[in-house]
Motif scaffolding. Structure first.
Motif, PDB file in Angstrom:
ATOM      1  N   UNK A  18       0.681  -1.154   0.000  1.00  0.00           N
ATOM      2  CA  UNK A  18       0.067   0.097  -0.089  1.00  0.00           C
ATOM      3  C   UNK A  18       0.918   1.366   0.193  1.00  0.00           C
ATOM      4  N   UNK A  19       2.043   1.285   0.783  1.00  0.00           N
ATOM      5  CA  UNK A  19       2.784   2.232   1.056  1.00  0.00           C
ATOM      6  C   UNK A  19       3.463   2.639  -0.622  1.00  0.00           C
ATOM      7  N   UNK A  20       4.055   1.740  -1.299  1.00  0.00           N
ATOM      8  CA  UNK A  20       4.493   1.700  -2.443  1.00  0.00           C
ATOM      9  C   UNK A  20       3.417   2.167  -3.574  1.00  0.00           C
ATOM     10  N   UNK A  21       2.400   1.665  -3.635  1.00  0.00           N
ATOM     11  CA  UNK A  21       1.314   2.218  -4.540  1.00  0.00           C
ATOM     12  C   UNK A  21       1.022   3.581  -4.143  1.00  0.00           C
ATOM     13  N   UNK A  22       0.901   4.047  -2.806  1.00  0.00           N
ATOM     14  CA  UNK A  22       0.597   5.409  -2.771  1.00  0.00           C
ATOM     15  C   UNK A  22       1.862   6.419  -3.227  1.00  0.00           C
ATOM     16  N   UNK A  24       3.681   5.736  -5.698  1.00  0.00           N
ATOM     17  CA  UNK A  24       3.675   5.587  -7.334  1.00  0.00           C
ATOM     18  C   UNK A  24       2.327   6.659  -7.748  1.00  0.00           C
ATOM     19  N   UNK A  25       1.180   6.323  -7.062  1.00  0.00           N
ATOM     20  CA  UNK A  25      -0.023   7.317  -7.228  1.00  0.00           C
ATOM     21  C   UNK A  25       0.166   8.750  -7.251  1.00  0.00           C
ATOM     22  N   UNK A  26       0.991   9.165  -6.208  1.00  0.00           N
ATOM     23  CA  UNK A  26       1.249  10.629  -5.926  1.00  0.00           C
ATOM     24  C   UNK A  26       2.194  11.260  -7.076  1.00  0.00           C
ATOM     25  N   UNK A  27       3.193  10.307  -7.322  1.00  0.00           N
ATOM     26  CA  UNK A  27       4.303  10.795  -8.542  1.00  0.00           C
ATOM     27  C   UNK A  27       3.357  10.799  -9.813  1.00  0.00           C
ATOM     28  N   UNK A 101      -4.274   9.572 -14.663  1.00  0.00           N
ATOM     29  CA  UNK A 101      -4.960   9.822 -13.649  1.00  0.00           C
ATOM     30  C   UNK A 101      -5.803   8.396 -13.248  1.00  0.00           C
ATOM     31  N   UNK A 102      -6.244   7.778 -14.507  1.00  0.00           N
ATOM     32  CA  UNK A 102      -6.919   6.704 -13.903  1.00  0.00           C
ATOM     33  C   UNK A 102      -6.074   5.615 -13.531  1.00  0.00           C
ATOM     34  N   UNK A 103      -4.690   5.477 -13.786  1.00  0.00           N
ATOM     35  CA  UNK A 103      -3.947   4.493 -13.324  1.00  0.00           C
ATOM     36  C   UNK A 103      -3.602   4.920 -11.795  1.00  0.00           C
ATOM     37  N   UNK A 104      -3.615   6.312 -11.540  1.00  0.00           N
ATOM     38  CA  UNK A 104      -3.199   6.735 -10.156  1.00  0.00           C
ATOM     39  C   UNK A 104      -4.397   6.353  -9.311  1.00  0.00           C
ATOM     40  N   UNK A 105      -5.530   6.597  -9.917  1.00  0.00           N
ATOM     41  CA  UNK A 105      -6.757   6.314  -8.985  1.00  0.00           C
ATOM     42  C   UNK A 105      -6.834   4.777  -8.749  1.00  0.00           C
ATOM     43  N   UNK A 106      -6.545   3.918  -9.803  1.00  0.00           N
ATOM     44  CA  UNK A 106      -6.543   2.410  -9.474  1.00  0.00           C
ATOM     45  C   UNK A 106      -5.704   2.031  -8.507  1.00  0.00           C
ATOM     46  N   UNK A 107      -4.292   2.679  -8.500  1.00  0.00           N
ATOM     47  CA  UNK A 107      -3.165   2.371  -7.773  1.00  0.00           C
ATOM     48  C   UNK A 107      -3.530   2.741  -6.290  1.00  0.00           C
ATOM     49  N   UNK A 108      -4.055   4.122  -5.975  1.00  0.00           N
ATOM     50  CA  UNK A 108      -4.684   4.354  -4.836  1.00  0.00           C
ATOM     51  C   UNK A 108      -5.531   3.681  -4.094  1.00  0.00           C
ATOM     52  N   UNK A 109      -6.573   3.431  -5.002  1.00  0.00           N
ATOM     53  CA  UNK A 109      -7.659   2.719  -4.450  1.00  0.00           C
ATOM     54  C   UNK A 109      -7.348   1.311  -3.832  1.00  0.00           C
ATOM     55  N   UNK A 110      -6.338   0.883  -4.840  1.00  0.00           N
ATOM     56  CA  UNK A 110      -5.862  -0.758  -4.220  1.00  0.00           C
ATOM     57  C   UNK A 110      -5.151  -0.627  -2.969  1.00  0.00           C
ATOM     58  N   UNK A 111      -4.232   0.243  -2.981  1.00  0.00           N
ATOM     59  CA  UNK A 111      -3.421   0.811  -1.712  1.00  0.00           C
ATOM     60  C   UNK A 111      -4.499   0.678  -0.455  1.00  0.00           C
ATOM     61  N   UNK A 112      -5.490   1.619  -0.621  1.00  0.00           N
ATOM     62  CA  UNK A 112      -6.379   1.751   0.364  1.00  0.00           C
ATOM     63  C   UNK A 112      -7.101   0.649   0.915  1.00  0.00           C
ATOM     64  N   UNK A 113      -7.501  -0.234  -0.152  1.00  0.00           N
ATOM     65  CA  UNK A 113      -8.170  -1.425  -0.022  1.00  0.00           C
ATOM     66  C   UNK A 113      -7.313  -2.288   1.021  1.00  0.00           C
ATOM     67  N   UNK A 114      -6.074  -2.397   0.605  1.00  0.00           N
ATOM     68  CA  UNK A 114      -4.926  -3.104   1.129  1.00  0.00           C
ATOM     69  C   UNK A 114      -4.829  -2.736   2.691  1.00  0.00           C
TER      70      UNK A 114
END
Length: 136
Positions: A18-22, A24-27, A101-114
């Motif tokens: 989740x930290x790694x996905x966060x 990447x999404x922020x970047x 934006x779509x990729x960042x949303x998917x990554x961040x949502x996955x991280x949040x679920x984790x």
């Protein structure tokens, strides 16, 4: 009773991923926020809170997990509409930013679920209990 350091040394993979996905999404969101907003400082602040929260969540801090959730909700409020509006933007890189934006949303949502999976919940609970009883 285990110490906080012992618990953190065996943290579940979910919080680390989740930290790694966060991150990447922020970047991915940084260049978009510079393009979309004339004063991107408040989006930048939300992104900083989001990333710092993800580091705190990896340490097992419940408040950091809440900070990630709240900052992500605010980021979605500002940046989520560009997932589809970017395809209609007259700017040359608009569709590219929409895909980012779509990729960042998917990554961040996955991280949040984790962060809210059962293993993660148990990890947060164990760290909280260990921090409340340091002498044990």
């Amino acid at each position: 009773m285990h110490t906080v350091e012992e618990i953190r040394s065996r943290r579940p993979r979910e919080v680390v991923i989740a930290r790694v996905l966060s991150i990447i999404a922020a970047l991915l969101w940084v260049p978009m926020s510079g393009y979309l907003f004339s004063q991107p400082a408040y989006i930048g602040l939300l992104l900083v809170l989001y990333v710092f929260g993800s580091f705190g969540a990896a340490k097992g801090r419940q408040a950091a997990r809440v900070m990630v959730t709240v900052s992500l909700a605010l980021i979605y409020f500002f940046l989520l509409p560009y997932c589809w509006l970017g395809f209609y933007d007259s700017y040359l890189n608009g569709p590219g930013y929409a895909v980012m934006d779509i990729v960042a949303v998917l990554l961040s949502a996955t991280g949040l679920v984790l962060l809210y999976q059962p293993r993660s919940n148990r990890y947060f609970h164990l760290v909280t209990v260990a921090r409340q009883n340091p002498e044990s």
